[in-house]
Enzyme design. Structure first.
Site, PDB file in Angstrom:
ATOM      1  CB  THR A  11      -0.944   0.018   1.220  1.00 41.34           C
ATOM      2  OG1 THR A  11      -0.172  -0.169   2.398  1.00 41.34           O
ATOM      3  CG2 THR A  11      -1.991  -1.077   1.113  1.00 41.34           C
ATOM      4  CG  LEU A  31       6.289   5.026   2.412  1.00 42.60           C
ATOM      5  CD1 LEU A  31       7.449   5.997   2.529  1.00 42.60           C
ATOM      6  CD2 LEU A  31       6.437   3.926   3.448  1.00 42.60           C
ATOM      7  CG  HIS A  32      -0.968   3.415   4.354  1.00 42.10           C
ATOM      8  ND1 HIS A  32      -1.349   3.237   5.666  1.00 42.10           N
ATOM      9  CD2 HIS A  32      -0.554   2.206   3.914  1.00 42.10           C
ATOM     10  CE1 HIS A  32      -1.193   1.973   6.004  1.00 42.10           C
ATOM     11  NE2 HIS A  32      -0.709   1.320   4.953  1.00 42.10           N
ATOM     12  CG  LEU A  33      -1.614   8.099   9.348  1.00 42.26           C
ATOM     13  CD1 LEU A  33      -0.730   9.327   9.244  1.00 42.26           C
ATOM     14  CD2 LEU A  33      -3.004   8.474   9.811  1.00 42.26           C
ATOM     15  CD  GLU A  89       1.231  -1.541   5.640  1.00 41.42           C
ATOM     16  OE1 GLU A  89       1.417  -1.695   4.425  1.00 41.42           O
ATOM     17  OE2 GLU A  89       0.453  -0.718   6.096  1.00 41.42           O
TER      18      GLU A  89
END
Length: 87
Positions: free
Chosen positions: A12, A14-16, A87
């Protein structure tokens, strides 16, 4: 100054959550920790800077560290990113 390129492996990008993990780890070092992506340079100790870069899976980022603990900082950041940032 030391630097190394690394490819973002988490699906995904570098989301939050992974951005927060990266920033938290970067702030533990005295050295400045920045990264180069596309034409820009950003502060890896700032969640907003990391999120603003819009880094996706498969993108290559160059991390740069400068300061008293630069070698350890770079090694730690690269290992963290290569491990998928939780992750």
């Amino acid at each position: 100054m030391v630097s190394q390129k690394v490819t973002i492996t988490n699906p995904t990008g570098l989301h939050l959550r992974p951005a927060g993990i990266l920033c938290h780890k970067a702030t533990q070092f005295e050295s400045t920790v920045t990264f180069r992506f596309r034409e820009g340079t950003a502060n890896a100790k700032s969640v907003l800077s990391v999120l603003g870069a819009c880094i996706k899976a498969g993108d290559e980022v160059e991390f740069c560290c400068e300061g008293a603990d630069e070698t350890e900082a770079l090694r730690t950041i690269v290992e963290l990113v290569e491990s998928g940032l939780g992750e």
